[in-house]
Design a protein around this motif. Sequence first.
Motif, PDB file in Angstrom:
ATOM      1  N   ASP A  43      52.840  44.146  63.947  1.00  0.00           N
ATOM      2  CA  ASP A  43      53.650  45.349  64.139  1.00  0.00           C
ATOM      3  C   ASP A  43      52.916  46.518  63.495  1.00  0.00           C
ATOM      4  O   ASP A  43      53.029  46.769  62.295  1.00  0.00           O
ATOM      5  CB  ASP A  43      55.029  45.162  63.499  1.00  0.00           C
ATOM      6  N   TYR A  44      52.144  47.252  64.307  1.00  0.00           N
ATOM      7  CA  TYR A  44      51.356  48.365  63.789  1.00  0.00           C
ATOM      8  C   TYR A  44      52.193  49.623  63.569  1.00  0.00           C
ATOM      9  O   TYR A  44      51.722  50.566  62.938  1.00  0.00           O
ATOM     10  CB  TYR A  44      50.204  48.676  64.740  1.00  0.00           C
ATOM     11  N   SER A  45      53.421  49.627  64.059  1.00  0.00           N
ATOM     12  CA  SER A  45      54.260  50.819  63.904  1.00  0.00           C
ATOM     13  C   SER A  45      54.675  51.043  62.455  1.00  0.00           C
ATOM     14  O   SER A  45      55.070  52.153  62.089  1.00  0.00           O
ATOM     15  CB  SER A  45      55.505  50.694  64.789  1.00  0.00           C
TER      16      SER A  45
ATOM     17  N   GLY B 234      46.352  55.812  70.259  1.00  0.00           N
ATOM     18  CA  GLY B 234      46.086  57.030  69.521  1.00  0.00           C
ATOM     19  C   GLY B 234      47.047  57.273  68.379  1.00  0.00           C
ATOM     20  O   GLY B 234      46.667  57.833  67.342  1.00  0.00           O
ATOM     21  N   VAL B 235      48.298  56.864  68.523  1.00  0.00           N
ATOM     22  CA  VAL B 235      49.268  57.055  67.448  1.00  0.00           C
ATOM     23  C   VAL B 235      48.814  56.306  66.198  1.00  0.00           C
ATOM     24  O   VAL B 235      48.864  56.821  65.079  1.00  0.00           O
ATOM     25  CB  VAL B 235      50.663  56.584  67.899  1.00  0.00           C
ATOM     26  N   LEU B 236      48.352  55.075  66.377  1.00  0.00           N
ATOM     27  CA  LEU B 236      47.848  54.289  65.252  1.00  0.00           C
ATOM     28  C   LEU B 236      46.542  54.869  64.720  1.00  0.00           C
ATOM     29  O   LEU B 236      46.352  54.997  63.498  1.00  0.00           O
ATOM     30  CB  LEU B 236      47.629  52.840  65.680  1.00  0.00           C
ATOM     31  N   PHE B 237      45.637  55.233  65.612  1.00  0.00           N
ATOM     32  CA  PHE B 237      44.324  55.725  65.178  1.00  0.00           C
ATOM     33  C   PHE B 237      44.439  57.011  64.357  1.00  0.00           C
ATOM     34  O   PHE B 237      43.674  57.219  63.423  1.00  0.00           O
ATOM     35  CB  PHE B 237      43.426  55.958  66.396  1.00  0.00           C
TER      36      PHE B 237
ATOM     37  N   ARG C  37      39.495  61.915  62.222  1.00  0.00           N
ATOM     38  CA  ARG C  37      39.458  62.685  63.463  1.00  0.00           C
ATOM     39  C   ARG C  37      39.468  61.722  64.650  1.00  0.00           C
ATOM     40  O   ARG C  37      38.959  60.605  64.570  1.00  0.00           O
ATOM     41  CB  ARG C  37      38.216  63.563  63.535  1.00  0.00           C
ATOM     42  N   ILE C  38      40.012  62.212  65.768  1.00  0.00           N
ATOM     43  CA  ILE C  38      40.003  61.482  67.026  1.00  0.00           C
ATOM     44  C   ILE C  38      39.186  62.298  68.027  1.00  0.00           C
ATOM     45  O   ILE C  38      39.478  63.481  68.270  1.00  0.00           O
ATOM     46  CB  ILE C  38      41.425  61.255  67.571  1.00  0.00           C
TER      47      ILE C  38
ATOM     48  N   SER D 234      51.690  63.308  67.162  1.00  0.00           N
ATOM     49  CA  SER D 234      51.167  62.133  66.460  1.00  0.00           C
ATOM     50  C   SER D 234      50.460  62.496  65.162  1.00  0.00           C
ATOM     51  O   SER D 234      50.190  61.620  64.344  1.00  0.00           O
ATOM     52  CB  SER D 234      50.188  61.365  67.369  1.00  0.00           C
ATOM     53  N   VAL D 235      50.148  63.769  64.985  1.00  0.00           N
ATOM     54  CA  VAL D 235      49.430  64.216  63.798  1.00  0.00           C
ATOM     55  C   VAL D 235      50.447  64.642  62.742  1.00  0.00           C
ATOM     56  O   VAL D 235      51.086  65.690  62.863  1.00  0.00           O
ATOM     57  CB  VAL D 235      48.474  65.372  64.121  1.00  0.00           C
TER      58      VAL D 235
END
Length: 389
Positions: free
Chosen positions: A86-88, A325-328, A334-335, A354-355
Motif C-alpha cells: 500500500d504505497y498510499s 507520479g503521485v508516489l514519485f 524533481r519529476i 500531487s505536489v
Amino acid sequence: MAKNREFYRGQKKRRNYALIPFVVGLALITLIVVAFYGLQKYVVITKDGVQVVLPGQEAETPLDADGEEIREFETVATDLVFDEPDYSRITARAGRQAKPMRAIYIAAEDVNRDNLLKRAEQLNSGNALILEMKPRSGYLLWVSNTDLALAYSLSVQNELTANMAGMLQELRDYGAEQDKEIWLAAQISCCVDGLLAARTTSFALRTETGSDYVDDTGYWLDPYNADLRRYVIDLINELYAIGFDEVILSDVCHPVPETKNGEAPMTFLYTREMSADPSPINAICGFALYVANQMEEREDGKLLSIYLDTARSLVRYDEGTGQNGVLFFKLYDRIYYRTDRYTYTYNYTDIENSVTIGSPHDRFVPVVINYLPENSSWVYIEDLPEETE
C-alpha cells in the motif's frame, strides 16, 4: 476430721494445644517452599501444560547418530496470505531543496570537454547542464569502482572517463568567471542496459520462453533484482562524489509489449521469486521506493530525481509501465517528463495537486524540443528518444 496426706499433690499445668496447628502449618509451608525451589529443575513445560518429571520418570528420548535429541513436531497446516503493498500510506518527504533549474541536455555521445564548454556558454536564460552519464547502451562515462562495474567491465578508463571530475570542475570555474553558478546533473538509465544484459544473464528480464526481452528501446533488466537496485545506488553515490549536484533516474519503468487484437499479454519471467504475484506496479514502485529510501541520507544539497514516461502515470498508477507520479513526487525531488508546447499546460494541471512540498513549477520539469515553456524549471533538448505509449 481432716484427712492426713502423706504426699503433696502438685498443681496441674494447663497445656497450650492451640500451638500445635501453628507448628504443623509452619512445617507445611516450609516443606512447600523447599519443594518448589528444589523441584524447579524437574519442571517440563509443553504445549499441553506444565508437569514435574522426577529422576527415573523420564521417557526414553530417541537420539540421532551424533547423540543429539530427535524431536518430533506436530505437522500444522498453514495458509500464508500476502497483502499487496500500500504505497498510499507513504508520507511525502522530497522536494524541500529543489530550486528552479533551466537546463540544456547533452547526450552521452556529445559529452566531451569542448562541447561541455560550448553548452555552458549557451546558458543565457539557463543555469544548468544535464549530462547523460549512463545511456541505454550501459556504458559508463566515468571510471566506476562499483562491484558490478568491476566484475563485468562496465566502465573503461580513457581520456574522457579519467578526466570527468576535472571537466566538471572546469565548468564550475567557468561559471564563477561569468558570475553564474552552473548546476550539474547526471542522467542514468536504470532498467534498460544493453551492456549488462550482454555480459551476464543474471539481470535480464525474460520472456516466457526464457529469452532476454528486447525491443526498440533496448535490452530490459529485471526491476525486482536486488543487485540491480544496489548497482543503481552505488552509481548515484559515485556521481555525487565526482561533482554532480543532482542525479536523474531514467527508464525506471516496465516494458509494455505491443499485442495484436485477441492476443494475450506477454508473460515475463523475473530473476527473483516473490511472495506475491509479480506485476509492473509492484516491480517499478518497489524499485523507486527502495532506491529513494537508501538514498534518503545523502549529502545536504544533493538532489535525486526521476522520469515519468506516460500521461497516465502523472495522475495515477500506470498498469503498463508500473509508474505512479503521485508516489514519485513523495520520494523524489524533481519529476522529469517529455512533453511539447501543446500538452504542457494540461500536464502541469494534472500534477499540480500531487505536489505537497515546494513549488510544482520548480519540481515538475518539462523536457522539450525547440520550445521553452513558461515554467521556472525546464530542460531544452535537441533530440528525444522515442516515447513510451
